[in-house]
Design an enzyme around this catalytic site. Structure first.
Site, PDB file in Angstrom:
ATOM      1  N   ASP A  66       0.859  -1.183   0.000  1.00 42.78           N
ATOM      2  CA  ASP A  66       0.000   0.000   0.000  1.00 42.78           C
ATOM      3  C   ASP A  66       0.893   1.230   0.000  1.00 42.78           C
ATOM      4  O   ASP A  66       1.782   1.371   0.853  1.00 42.78           O
ATOM      5  CB  ASP A  66      -0.920   0.013   1.224  1.00 42.78           C
ATOM      6  CG  ASP A  66      -2.093  -0.939   1.079  1.00 42.78           C
ATOM      7  OD1 ASP A  66      -2.162  -1.647   0.057  1.00 42.78           O
ATOM      8  OD2 ASP A  66      -2.937  -0.973   1.992  1.00 42.78           O
ATOM      9  N   HIS A 117      -6.202   2.553  -4.658  1.00 40.54           N
ATOM     10  CA  HIS A 117      -6.387   2.687  -3.207  1.00 40.54           C
ATOM     11  C   HIS A 117      -7.229   3.930  -2.904  1.00 40.54           C
ATOM     12  O   HIS A 117      -7.215   4.417  -1.778  1.00 40.54           O
ATOM     13  CB  HIS A 117      -5.022   2.769  -2.518  1.00 40.54           C
ATOM     14  CG  HIS A 117      -5.026   2.394  -1.070  1.00 40.54           C
ATOM     15  ND1 HIS A 117      -5.846   1.418  -0.530  1.00 40.54           N
ATOM     16  CD2 HIS A 117      -4.303   2.878  -0.014  1.00 40.54           C
ATOM     17  CE1 HIS A 117      -5.618   1.316   0.762  1.00 40.54           C
ATOM     18  NE2 HIS A 117      -4.692   2.190   1.104  1.00 40.54           N
ATOM     19  N   HIS A 121      -8.401   8.422  -0.027  1.00 38.56           N
ATOM     20  CA  HIS A 121      -8.305   7.451   1.067  1.00 38.56           C
ATOM     21  C   HIS A 121      -9.434   7.577   2.095  1.00 38.56           C
ATOM     22  O   HIS A 121      -9.202   7.430   3.299  1.00 38.56           O
ATOM     23  CB  HIS A 121      -6.944   7.586   1.768  1.00 38.56           C
ATOM     24  CG  HIS A 121      -6.509   6.338   2.487  1.00 38.56           C
ATOM     25  ND1 HIS A 121      -6.650   6.177   3.852  1.00 38.56           N
ATOM     26  CD2 HIS A 121      -5.924   5.197   2.038  1.00 38.56           C
ATOM     27  CE1 HIS A 121      -6.166   5.002   4.221  1.00 38.56           C
ATOM     28  NE2 HIS A 121      -5.717   4.378   3.133  1.00 38.56           N
ATOM     29  N   HIS A 215       3.827  -2.232   3.719  1.00 39.75           N
ATOM     30  CA  HIS A 215       3.865  -0.804   3.399  1.00 39.75           C
ATOM     31  C   HIS A 215       5.296  -0.435   3.024  1.00 39.75           C
ATOM     32  O   HIS A 215       6.237  -0.750   3.764  1.00 39.75           O
ATOM     33  CB  HIS A 215       3.389   0.032   4.594  1.00 39.75           C
ATOM     34  CG  HIS A 215       1.923  -0.099   4.859  1.00 39.75           C
ATOM     35  ND1 HIS A 215       1.390  -1.152   5.578  1.00 39.75           N
ATOM     36  CD2 HIS A 215       0.873   0.668   4.481  1.00 39.75           C
ATOM     37  CE1 HIS A 215       0.076  -1.012   5.645  1.00 39.75           C
ATOM     38  NE2 HIS A 215      -0.265   0.081   4.990  1.00 39.75           N
TER      39      HIS A 215
END
Length: 261
Positions: A66, A117, A121, A215
């Site tokens: 991500d 994504h 967000h 991440h």
């Protein structure tokens, strides 16, 4: 790495879905056995064409990252993936795409998947259908403008929150929702604990069919990744692309296959 051109197989969807909000969770197992999740989550993912885990009878792994913002380690991650010839998926936000276009182009050039994504967000169950569509499609449109490609087909729901409604609306837009069966607390950039902590966290819970959420803001992950890949391959694991998993699930019909980068 495989590059696959395919169209998304969209599930049939009604117009009366619940917006009960769920926070994605999985249940890790001991001794590198596969993780599980809540039965209702399994049911909804099966209904709307998403997944969180691969074939638990095969020692196959799916690396996903991500990317909400850049912290200086993504290039290092890409270097490792290129050296090891390992595919990954990077789920990016609008901020990331605007600020890091060269890195996104490099992801594509080196055979990786770039997923959605959302632009800002938000928790998707908290926004309207109209806002949800704008969040996903404005990012996809910018991605197409920047890269010239129209292959943003995977969605990682922001904040790990979802509902039947958000699964339905995103599937209608052509997205495959991708959750995960492995993650650890790696995103606190001021609380990194060293490469060995990352390595041990991954090796302790990795399992056949795992979709790993990492991440790339984590220095620990970047430093641990070469040894993680080497040691998992020594244990008989292979790293696969989400496209390969989606085709196994009959979510992506093959129109071109085995095209080498």
């Amino acid at each position: 790495m495989l590059l696959i051109a395919a169209a998304v197989v969209m599930p049939k969807i009604s117009n009366a879905e619940s917006n009960e909000k769920y926070n994605w969770s999985f249940n890790p197992a001991k001794n590198n056995e596969p993780a599980t999740t809540e039965p209702i989550y399994e049911e909804l993912l099966n209904k709307y064409g998403g997944f969180y885990i691969g074939d638990t009878n095969e020692k196959e792994l799916y690396l996903t990252f991500d990317n909400g913002y850049e912290n200086g380690y993504t290039a290092e991650v890409l270097d490792v993936l290129k050296e090891k010839n390992v595919p990954a998926a990077f789920f990016i936000t609008g901020h990331y795409l605007k600020e890091e276009q060269d890195l996104v182009k490099r992801m594509i050039d080196e055979g990786h998947i770039v997923g959605n994504h959302s632009y800002h967000h938000p928790s998707l169950p908290d926004v309207s259908d109209e806002r949800l569509k704008k969040e996903l499609e404005s990012l996809r449109e910018l991605y197409e403008e920047v890269t010239g490609r129209d292959d943003m087909r995977y969605l990682r729901p922001p904040q790990g929150t979802f509902s039947e409604r958000t699964l339905a609306r995103s599937a209608e837009l052509g997205y495959i929702n991708v959750f995960w069966s492995f993650a650890y607390k790696d995103w606190e950039i001021n609380n990194q604990k060293g490469w060995k902590y990352a390595y041990d966290s991954i090796m302790k819970r990795v399992h056949p069919g795992a979709i790993l959420l990492l991440h790339s803001v984590s220095s620990d992950n970047a430093e641990a990744l070469p040894k993680v890949i080497d040691d998992l391959e020594k244990e008989g694991y292979t790293f696969k692309s989400l496209d390969e998993l989606a085709m196994k699930r009959s979510l992506l019909p093959i129109t071109m296959k085995n095209i080498k980068k």
